[in-house]
Design a protein around this motif. Structure first.
Motif, PDB file in Angstrom:
ATOM      1  N   GLU A  47      -6.853  24.067 -27.436  1.00  0.00           N
ATOM      2  CA  GLU A  47      -5.566  24.693 -27.737  1.00  0.00           C
ATOM      3  C   GLU A  47      -4.897  25.090 -26.438  1.00  0.00           C
ATOM      4  O   GLU A  47      -5.489  25.795 -25.621  1.00  0.00           O
ATOM      5  CB  GLU A  47      -5.736  25.939 -28.614  1.00  0.00           C
ATOM      6  N   GLY A  48      -3.675  24.577 -26.238  1.00  0.00           N
ATOM      7  CA  GLY A  48      -2.891  24.979 -25.073  1.00  0.00           C
ATOM      8  C   GLY A  48      -1.762  25.871 -25.537  1.00  0.00           C
ATOM      9  O   GLY A  48      -1.900  27.083 -25.651  1.00  0.00           O
ATOM     10  N   CYS A  49      -0.649  25.231 -25.864  1.00  0.00           N
ATOM     11  CA  CYS A  49       0.550  25.994 -26.236  1.00  0.00           C
ATOM     12  C   CYS A  49       0.555  26.454 -27.692  1.00  0.00           C
ATOM     13  O   CYS A  49       1.174  27.445 -28.043  1.00  0.00           O
ATOM     14  CB  CYS A  49       1.779  25.136 -25.985  1.00  0.00           C
ATOM     15  N   GLY A  50      -0.102  25.687 -28.555  1.00  0.00           N
ATOM     16  CA  GLY A  50      -0.093  26.026 -29.986  1.00  0.00           C
ATOM     17  C   GLY A  50       1.220  25.740 -30.673  1.00  0.00           C
ATOM     18  O   GLY A  50       1.434  26.173 -31.805  1.00  0.00           O
ATOM     19  N   ARG A  51       2.127  24.994 -30.018  1.00  0.00           N
ATOM     20  CA  ARG A  51       3.432  24.740 -30.647  1.00  0.00           C
ATOM     21  C   ARG A  51       3.984  23.337 -30.370  1.00  0.00           C
ATOM     22  O   ARG A  51       5.185  23.119 -30.384  1.00  0.00           O
ATOM     23  CB  ARG A  51       4.445  25.792 -30.221  1.00  0.00           C
ATOM     24  N   GLY A  52       3.093  22.400 -30.065  1.00  0.00           N
ATOM     25  CA  GLY A  52       3.547  21.014 -29.962  1.00  0.00           C
ATOM     26  C   GLY A  52       4.074  20.580 -28.613  1.00  0.00           C
ATOM     27  O   GLY A  52       4.645  19.499 -28.489  1.00  0.00           O
ATOM     28  N   ASP A  53       3.898  21.401 -27.578  1.00  0.00           N
ATOM     29  CA  ASP A  53       4.486  21.050 -26.279  1.00  0.00           C
ATOM     30  C   ASP A  53       3.513  20.403 -25.294  1.00  0.00           C
ATOM     31  O   ASP A  53       3.950  19.703 -24.381  1.00  0.00           O
ATOM     32  CB  ASP A  53       5.042  22.315 -25.592  1.00  0.00           C
ATOM     33  N   CYS A  54       2.198  20.675 -25.398  1.00  0.00           N
ATOM     34  CA  CYS A  54       1.296  20.312 -24.285  1.00  0.00           C
ATOM     35  C   CYS A  54       0.364  19.128 -24.555  1.00  0.00           C
ATOM     36  O   CYS A  54      -0.130  18.505 -23.630  1.00  0.00           O
ATOM     37  CB  CYS A  54       0.459  21.519 -23.869  1.00  0.00           C
ATOM     38  N   GLY A  55       0.065  18.846 -25.812  1.00  0.00           N
ATOM     39  CA  GLY A  55      -0.808  17.714 -26.148  1.00  0.00           C
ATOM     40  C   GLY A  55      -2.298  17.967 -25.988  1.00  0.00           C
ATOM     41  O   GLY A  55      -3.103  17.077 -26.248  1.00  0.00           O
ATOM     42  N   ALA A  56      -2.693  19.178 -25.590  1.00  0.00           N
ATOM     43  CA  ALA A  56      -4.132  19.463 -25.411  1.00  0.00           C
ATOM     44  C   ALA A  56      -4.907  19.315 -26.715  1.00  0.00           C
ATOM     45  O   ALA A  56      -6.105  19.063 -26.705  1.00  0.00           O
ATOM     46  CB  ALA A  56      -4.314  20.874 -24.855  1.00  0.00           C
ATOM     47  N   CYS A  57      -4.209  19.455 -27.828  1.00  0.00           N
ATOM     48  CA  CYS A  57      -4.857  19.448 -29.155  1.00  0.00           C
ATOM     49  C   CYS A  57      -4.814  18.075 -29.824  1.00  0.00           C
ATOM     50  O   CYS A  57      -5.071  17.973 -31.019  1.00  0.00           O
ATOM     51  CB  CYS A  57      -4.134  20.451 -30.045  1.00  0.00           C
ATOM     52  N   THR A  58      -4.497  17.028 -29.054  1.00  0.00           N
ATOM     53  CA  THR A  58      -4.288  15.698 -29.650  1.00  0.00           C
ATOM     54  C   THR A  58      -5.561  15.135 -30.286  1.00  0.00           C
ATOM     55  O   THR A  58      -6.629  15.128 -29.666  1.00  0.00           O
ATOM     56  CB  THR A  58      -3.782  14.707 -28.576  1.00  0.00           C
ATOM     57  N   SER A  68      -2.682  18.383 -33.288  1.00  0.00           N
ATOM     58  CA  SER A  68      -3.355  19.027 -34.427  1.00  0.00           C
ATOM     59  C   SER A  68      -2.890  20.463 -34.629  1.00  0.00           C
ATOM     60  O   SER A  68      -3.121  21.037 -35.691  1.00  0.00           O
ATOM     61  CB  SER A  68      -4.875  18.964 -34.259  1.00  0.00           C
ATOM     62  N   CYS A  69      -2.225  21.055 -33.632  1.00  0.00           N
ATOM     63  CA  CYS A  69      -1.705  22.418 -33.817  1.00  0.00           C
ATOM     64  C   CYS A  69      -0.489  22.430 -34.733  1.00  0.00           C
ATOM     65  O   CYS A  69      -0.107  23.485 -35.234  1.00  0.00           O
ATOM     66  CB  CYS A  69      -1.352  23.064 -32.477  1.00  0.00           C
ATOM     67  N   LEU A  70       0.118  21.274 -34.936  1.00  0.00           N
ATOM     68  CA  LEU A  70       1.330  21.213 -35.760  1.00  0.00           C
ATOM     69  C   LEU A  70       1.060  20.720 -37.178  1.00  0.00           C
ATOM     70  O   LEU A  70       1.984  20.596 -37.971  1.00  0.00           O
ATOM     71  CB  LEU A  70       2.374  20.280 -35.113  1.00  0.00           C
TER      72      LEU A  70
HETATM   73 FE1  FES Z   1      -0.138  22.341 -27.212  1.00  0.00          FE
HETATM   74 FE2  FES Z   1      -0.940  21.560 -29.638  1.00  0.00          FE
HETATM   75  S1  FES Z   1      -1.808  23.088 -28.384  1.00  0.00           S
HETATM   76  S2  FES Z   1       0.632  20.682 -28.417  1.00  0.00           S
END
Ligand code: FES
Ligand code: FES
Length: 163
Positions: A47-58, A68-70
């Protein structure tokens, strides 16, 4: 006065996770990211940003990269989900993992699971992407450390090995 807090309803889901069938119940408000990390114990997805901006949760859903955070966990009913734990094994790394190591494309590593999943989705669609196509393919994945050049080199190298 007592206020009763109602728990969100649960939903039964069946899906394939890293090639294994899974049947479970999920809260209808839980994100796919929380479900994978907290309920399934797959903490490779970050989990990075938790809002679709960083891609860490891909992760991959039916072969396509998603944040996956979205997504809600309840939405994966009937789908095939692949996380970084399903990409390769310590004994048999995926060619992308091997080339990231060989090219020195990893620094702190936090972005790397998501970066690898986006790269895997790209190579599934396009086995010999140009450097520009690789840039587009990982454009939703932010890396604070590497400057991207070695990541692109690594994806290009893996593509040559796979095709
Ligand atoms: Fe950053 Fe999902 S945690 S896009
Ligand atoms: Fe540190 Fe990418 S290697 S954020």
């Amino acid at each position: 006065m007592t206020v009763e807090i109602q728990k969100p309803p649960k939903k039964k889901i069946q899906f394939i996770l890293n090639k294994q069938p899974v049947e479970t119940e999920v809260s209808t408000t839980m994100t796919l990211l929380s479900f994978l990390r907290d309920q399934m114990g797959l903490t490779g997805t970050k989990e990075g940003c938790g809002r679709g901006d960083c891609g860490a949760c891909t992760v991959l859903i039916d072969g396509r990269n998603v944040n996956s955070c979205l997504m809600l966990a309840a939405e994966i009913d009937g789908c095939e989900v692949t996380t970084i734990e399903g990409l390769g094994t310590p004994e048999k790394l995926h060619p992308l993992q091997q080339s990231f190591i060989e090219e020195g494309a990893v620094q702190c590593g936090y972005c790397i699971p998501g970066m690898l999943m986006s790269a895997a989705a790209l190579l599934r669609e396009n086995r010999r992407p140009t450097r520009e196509e690789i840039q587009v393919g990982i454009s939703g994945n932010l890396c604070r450390c590497t400057g991207y050049i070695k990541i692109i080199d690594a994806i290009e190298k893996a593509a040559k090995q796979i095709s």
